[in-house]
Every structure is written in C-alpha cells, then in structure tokens.
Scaffold this motif. Structure first.
Motif, mmCIF file in Angstrom:
data_model
loop_
_atom_site.group_PDB
_atom_site.id
_atom_site.type_symbol
_atom_site.label_atom_id
_atom_site.label_comp_id
_atom_site.label_asym_id
_atom_site.label_seq_id
_atom_site.Cartn_x
_atom_site.Cartn_y
_atom_site.Cartn_z
ATOM 1 N N SER A 145 110.462 64.451 112.890
ATOM 2 C CA SER A 145 110.685 63.481 111.816
ATOM 3 C C SER A 145 109.368 62.885 111.334
ATOM 4 O O SER A 145 108.299 63.126 111.891
ATOM 5 C CB SER A 145 111.614 62.359 112.297
ATOM 6 O OG SER A 145 110.902 61.426 113.082
ATOM 7 N N ASN A 146 109.484 62.044 110.306
ATOM 8 C CA ASN A 146 108.325 61.314 109.778
ATOM 9 C C ASN A 146 108.281 59.876 110.285
ATOM 10 O O ASN A 146 107.580 59.041 109.714
ATOM 11 C CB ASN A 146 108.366 61.315 108.250
ATOM 12 C CG ASN A 146 108.307 62.719 107.678
ATOM 13 O OD1 ASN A 146 107.512 63.538 108.126
ATOM 14 N ND2 ASN A 146 109.141 63.002 106.699
ATOM 15 N N ASP A 147 109.017 59.596 111.349
ATOM 16 C CA ASP A 147 109.069 58.249 111.928
ATOM 17 C C ASP A 147 107.852 58.048 112.825
ATOM 18 O O ASP A 147 107.960 57.892 114.038
ATOM 19 C CB ASP A 147 110.381 58.094 112.709
ATOM 20 C CG ASP A 147 110.567 56.707 113.299
ATOM 21 O OD1 ASP A 147 109.972 55.750 112.769
ATOM 22 O OD2 ASP A 147 111.317 56.597 114.302
ATOM 23 N N TYR A 148 106.670 58.054 112.201
ATOM 24 C CA TYR A 148 105.424 58.142 112.948
ATOM 25 C C TYR A 148 105.171 56.972 113.890
ATOM 26 O O TYR A 148 104.517 57.126 114.916
ATOM 27 C CB TYR A 148 104.243 58.260 111.979
ATOM 28 C CG TYR A 148 104.307 59.461 111.073
ATOM 29 C CD1 TYR A 148 104.749 60.694 111.535
ATOM 30 C CD2 TYR A 148 103.919 59.373 109.737
ATOM 31 C CE1 TYR A 148 104.807 61.793 110.704
ATOM 32 C CE2 TYR A 148 103.969 60.464 108.893
ATOM 33 C CZ TYR A 148 104.420 61.671 109.385
ATOM 34 O OH TYR A 148 104.478 62.758 108.550
ATOM 35 N N LEU A 149 105.681 55.794 113.546
ATOM 36 C CA LEU A 149 105.448 54.619 114.381
ATOM 37 C C LEU A 149 106.634 54.312 115.290
ATOM 38 O O LEU A 149 106.606 53.337 116.040
ATOM 39 C CB LEU A 149 105.125 53.406 113.504
ATOM 40 C CG LEU A 149 103.924 53.573 112.570
ATOM 41 C CD1 LEU A 149 103.669 52.294 111.794
ATOM 42 C CD2 LEU A 149 102.673 53.998 113.338
ATOM 43 N N GLY A 150 107.690 55.131 115.208
ATOM 44 C CA GLY A 150 108.857 54.917 116.058
ATOM 45 C C GLY A 150 109.645 53.682 115.701
ATOM 46 O O GLY A 150 110.280 53.064 116.559
ATOM 47 N N LEU A 151 109.675 53.324 114.409
ATOM 48 C CA LEU A 151 110.317 52.079 113.982
ATOM 49 C C LEU A 151 111.719 52.263 113.414
ATOM 50 O O LEU A 151 112.368 51.279 113.071
ATOM 51 C CB LEU A 151 109.446 51.375 112.927
ATOM 52 C CG LEU A 151 108.059 50.921 113.372
ATOM 53 C CD1 LEU A 151 107.318 50.262 112.209
ATOM 54 C CD2 LEU A 151 108.145 49.965 114.560
ATOM 55 N N ALA A 152 112.198 53.520 113.304
ATOM 56 C CA ALA A 152 113.467 53.735 112.614
ATOM 57 C C ALA A 152 114.631 53.013 113.288
ATOM 58 O O ALA A 152 115.580 52.616 112.610
ATOM 59 C CB ALA A 152 113.764 55.229 112.515
ATOM 60 N N GLY A 153 114.575 52.853 114.603
ATOM 61 C CA GLY A 153 115.638 52.121 115.292
ATOM 62 C C GLY A 153 115.203 50.768 115.804
ATOM 63 O O GLY A 153 115.912 50.144 116.604
ATOM 64 N N ASP A 154 114.053 50.300 115.344
ATOM 65 C CA ASP A 154 113.515 49.033 115.830
ATOM 66 C C ASP A 154 114.428 47.872 115.425
ATOM 67 O O ASP A 154 114.779 47.734 114.259
ATOM 68 C CB ASP A 154 112.111 48.824 115.258
ATOM 69 C CG ASP A 154 111.385 47.659 115.905
ATOM 70 O OD1 ASP A 154 111.769 46.505 115.641
ATOM 71 O OD2 ASP A 154 110.433 47.906 116.660
ATOM 72 N N PRO A 155 114.823 47.011 116.380
ATOM 73 C CA PRO A 155 115.725 45.893 116.046
ATOM 74 C C PRO A 155 115.189 44.975 114.955
ATOM 75 O O PRO A 155 115.971 44.384 114.208
ATOM 76 C CB PRO A 155 115.867 45.153 117.377
ATOM 77 C CG PRO A 155 115.533 46.165 118.427
ATOM 78 C CD PRO A 155 114.505 47.066 117.807
ATOM 79 N N ARG A 156 113.867 44.857 114.851
ATOM 80 C CA ARG A 156 113.307 43.973 113.817
ATOM 81 C C ARG A 156 113.567 44.531 112.424
ATOM 82 O O ARG A 156 113.850 43.775 111.481
ATOM 83 C CB ARG A 156 111.805 43.796 114.051
ATOM 84 C CG ARG A 156 111.478 43.021 115.323
ATOM 85 C CD ARG A 156 110.018 43.141 115.707
ATOM 86 N NE ARG A 156 109.690 44.516 116.150
ATOM 87 C CZ ARG A 156 108.503 44.866 116.645
ATOM 88 N NH1 ARG A 156 107.530 43.954 116.752
ATOM 89 N NH2 ARG A 156 108.289 46.113 117.031
ATOM 90 N N LEU A 157 113.486 45.856 112.269
ATOM 91 C CA LEU A 157 113.775 46.459 110.970
ATOM 92 C C LEU A 157 115.271 46.424 110.683
ATOM 93 O O LEU A 157 115.689 46.197 109.540
ATOM 94 C CB LEU A 157 113.262 47.895 110.924
ATOM 95 C CG LEU A 157 111.799 48.061 110.484
ATOM 96 C CD1 LEU A 157 110.842 47.484 111.504
ATOM 97 C CD2 LEU A 157 111.485 49.526 110.217
ATOM 98 N N VAL A 158 116.080 46.663 111.723
ATOM 99 C CA VAL A 158 117.528 46.592 111.536
ATOM 100 C C VAL A 158 117.925 45.204 111.062
ATOM 101 O O VAL A 158 118.718 45.050 110.126
ATOM 102 C CB VAL A 158 118.249 46.959 112.844
ATOM 103 C CG1 VAL A 158 119.756 46.707 112.706
ATOM 104 C CG2 VAL A 158 117.985 48.417 113.223
ATOM 105 N N GLU A 159 117.364 44.186 111.686
ATOM 106 C CA GLU A 159 117.692 42.817 111.275
ATOM 107 C C GLU A 159 117.199 42.523 109.867
ATOM 108 O O GLU A 159 117.861 41.827 109.098
ATOM 109 C CB GLU A 159 117.085 41.817 112.267
ATOM 110 C CG GLU A 159 117.390 40.350 111.944
ATOM 111 C CD GLU A 159 118.873 40.064 111.775
ATOM 112 O OE1 GLU A 159 119.214 39.233 110.888
ATOM 113 O OE2 GLU A 159 119.685 40.671 112.504
ATOM 114 N N GLY A 160 116.038 43.066 109.501
ATOM 115 C CA GLY A 160 115.558 42.885 108.133
ATOM 116 C C GLY A 160 116.502 43.485 107.115
ATOM 117 O O GLY A 160 116.774 42.899 106.066
#
Length: 390
Positions: free
Chosen positions: A42-57
């Motif tokens: 994938s292109n999820d280079y920083l591993g943030l796709a499932g990060d709770p902070r992004l989900v909450e955003g």
C-alpha cells in the motif's frame, strides 16, 4: 445474441482482448482487504490509515458536516474544514496558497490543463504518473517527452520552443522506480527560460525532507513563485483527495478555469478531517518520515543481498525487477506464501521487460516483517533465476 445485428457482438473484442492479456500474464483482479497478509503493497507509508487520531478526525468532521460535501467547492462543497486544509497544506510545504481537490489524479489534471494550453509547451518526464500523462493529452499543448531524469533534455526543449509559455512537469519521487527527480536542475532550467515547474509530490509528501514536507522543500524550492506542487492526501496522510499548491495567481486560475475542480464534487468532510489530523501527527512526531525511509533502505538492502535487481530508495518505494510479467506474478505468489502482500507491476504500468515487485515501506514495519521478507526474496531469487549473484 438476441437483439444484436448478426455478426456484430460489441463485447467480442473485449473478450478477445482479455484473453490476450491473460496469455501475456497481464490480467488484474480485485482483492478485498484485510486478507491476513502483512502489507508491503500500500501507500500507507507512515502507517496512519488505522490510527485512532485520524479516525477521530474523520468521525468529528462527519458529525459536524455530514458524510458528503453536497456539491462542487464553488457551490456548496467548501466547508471551514476545506478552507483550513487549503491553508495548512500550503503552510506545511512552504507554499503561498493551496486548493484541495477530490483526488490527486484530478489535481494533476487541473493543474496541467489550466496552466498549459495551445500557446504553451509542456515538457514531461518519460516515466511520469498516468495522471500526468493524461493531463498532457488534455492540455491542448505541444508535449515533449524527455528521457527519465534528464534535466539537460528538458532545458533544450525549453530553449528550442516557439511557444510563448512552457511547463516542465515531473513526479518528485517516481512511483515505481522510487527515485528522486533532479528538481534543482529542472528549476534552474525553468527559471532561465521563463517557465513553470510542476512537481507531483504524491510519493514524497510525508516521507521526504524535514518533517516530511516534500521533495521541493528539501531541494530549497519551497515558496518559489515559478514552482507549482500537486499532491495526494491518500498516501502518507492516509486519507483521500488531492491538492495544488503554489502562488496565489496559480490558485486563482484553477478556481476560475480548472475543469477538474469546477465540475467535480468537493472532497467529503470526513476525508478533510482525517487529513488535518494526519498533519497534526506529523507536527507532533517529525521523526516519523525518517522511520519510513529507514525501513525502505532495509528492504532495498534485503533485495540486493538476495542478488535481485533493485534500486536505492529516495522515499518509501522499493522496486524488485524481474523482467517478464509471469516472473513477477510468481514472485508475488511466493511473497503471499510467506504472509506478505506486495505490489506486482506489469505493462502497461511499467515498460516491457521491466515487470517488477513494488515493495513499499511503512514506518510501523517491525523486524519480524523484514525477516519474512528476507526469506521470500531468497526464494524468489532461486526460483526465478533472477539472482545477480554468480
């Protein structure tokens, strides 16, 4: 078939073409995830796709603004989130102004077609992304394709042009080979010849440069008036959408004339909320891009150590070249047997004879992931006969 003119089945040529692609090892398929495999594709280079902070955003944005943008950005599709994201992306990359699109593909179409035209020359790198290729085709400009990474050829095209205006368009980090464009030399060329440099930061944003601010920032080009950046929010920022960043005159032109901006529904608010949260994460953890680059270098070293043809990565993309499509498909299967999902790139995505695995690093990969990859690459080298070791 009933209702069809005798001898004129309109789907026959599609079935025939699919058969030819299958014989050449070029058929594609859709595979839902998760599939139980470790992600090296994938292109999820920083591993943030499932990060709770992004989900909450994303959730907070959906609660306040709803799930859809309701219209084009010029009608009802701009919320306070969109305006904030325009500003934050520009500030993060050192640009004067920004404009968010609903995809990175449309950002490239909008930038190139709005800034080019019949009175302009477009100079494009030979291996630019498909979105740039399509933008060039739609630009109504004369297009000169220059050899990959050849800034001297780009300069010659600018010097020899008869058109009043010109653009040089390039990926910052190229999506398959993973190498970096010669941005300094390209900028010197456009500055000498009164042209614009359009840089697609899709694979560089969040990975290259201080705090992941991108390749143009790392090259000292941030905020230069003759530099235009395009980017996607769907890779390092783990969201969806794209943007164009540059001088106010560039953004004004896109708002007035950019067809892929004017006639497209705006980015949905949850995607904008997630992207803003990702920028917050990068601000709070500026070492995250460096960890992604370290993992990419480790992957490249594993491939080279197995005797496979690879390249030193500029960002998070690591190719492993295997030649023919069937060899790449077999190699991807071997990786799956080792619990790894990898990209398998074949023509027309790459030139004939350059089919490859595209391995992508994530900042969150651990040693056990790399250990399994080492075993898979060793098996690929022995089973395909592609090892460069004697």
């Amino acid at each position: 078939m009933p209702g069809m003119t005798a001898g004129r089945d309109p789907l026959a040529r599609l079935r025939d073409a699919a058969g030819r692609r299958a014989a050449a090892g070029l058929r594609r398929s859709l595979r839902p995830r998760p599939d139980g495999l470790t992600d090296l594709a994938s292109n999820d280079y920083l591993g943030l796709a499932g990060d709770p902070r992004l989900v909450e955003g994303a959730v907070a944005a959906a609660r306040e603004w709803g799930t859809g943008s309701t219209g084009s950005r010029l009608v009802t599709g701009t919320t306070e989130l969109h305006a904030e994201l325009d500003r934050r992306l520009a500030a993060f990359t050192g640009s004067a102004a920004g404009l968010v699109f609903s995809s990175g593909f449309l950002a490239n179409l909008g930038a190139v077609t709005a800034l080019a035209g019949p009175d302009a020359l477009v100079v494009s790198d030979q291996v630019n992304h498909a979105s740039i290729v399509d933008a060039c085709r739609l630009s109504r400009s004369r297009v000169v394709i220059v050899p990959h990474g050849d800034a001297a050829a780009a300069e010659r095209a600018l010097a020899e042009r008869e058109e009043d205006h010109a653009l040089v368009v390039t990926d910052a980090v190229f999506s398959v080979d993973g190498d970096l464009a010669p941005l300094g030399a390209l900028h010197a060329a456009v500055r000498s010849h009164g042209a614009l440099l359009v840089v697609d930061e899709a694979h560089a944003l969040g990975v290259v440069g201080d705090g992941g601010r991108g390749a143009a920032h790392a090259a000292g080009l941030a905020g230069e008036p003759d530099v235009v950046l395009t980017l996607t929010l769907s890779k390092s920022l783990a969201s969806q959408g794209g943007a164009v960043l540059g001088a106010p005159e560039v953004i004004d032109t896109l708002v007035d004339t950019g067809r892929s901006f004017i006639f497209d529904t705006g980015l949905n608010p949850p995607a904008a909320g997630a992207a803003l949260a990702a920028l917050d994460v990068l601000r709070s953890d500026p070492d995250l891009p460096g960890r992604a680059r370290e993992r990419a270098l480790a992957i490249s070293n594993l491939a080279a150590g197995s005797g496979l043809e690879t390249a030193r990565p500029a960002a998070a993309v690591v190719p492993v070249f295997l030649g023919e499509p069937q060899a790449a498909v077999r190699a991807a299967g071997i990786c799956a047997e080792h619990g790894l999902r990898v990209g398998c790139f074949r023509p027309p995505s790459v030139p004939k004879g350059r089919a490859c695995l595209r391995l992508t690093a994530r900042a969150t990969l651990d040693e056990s992931d790399l250990t399994r990859l080492r075993a898979a690459l060793a098996e690929i080298a022995s089973s395909t006969g592609r090892s460069l070791h004697p």
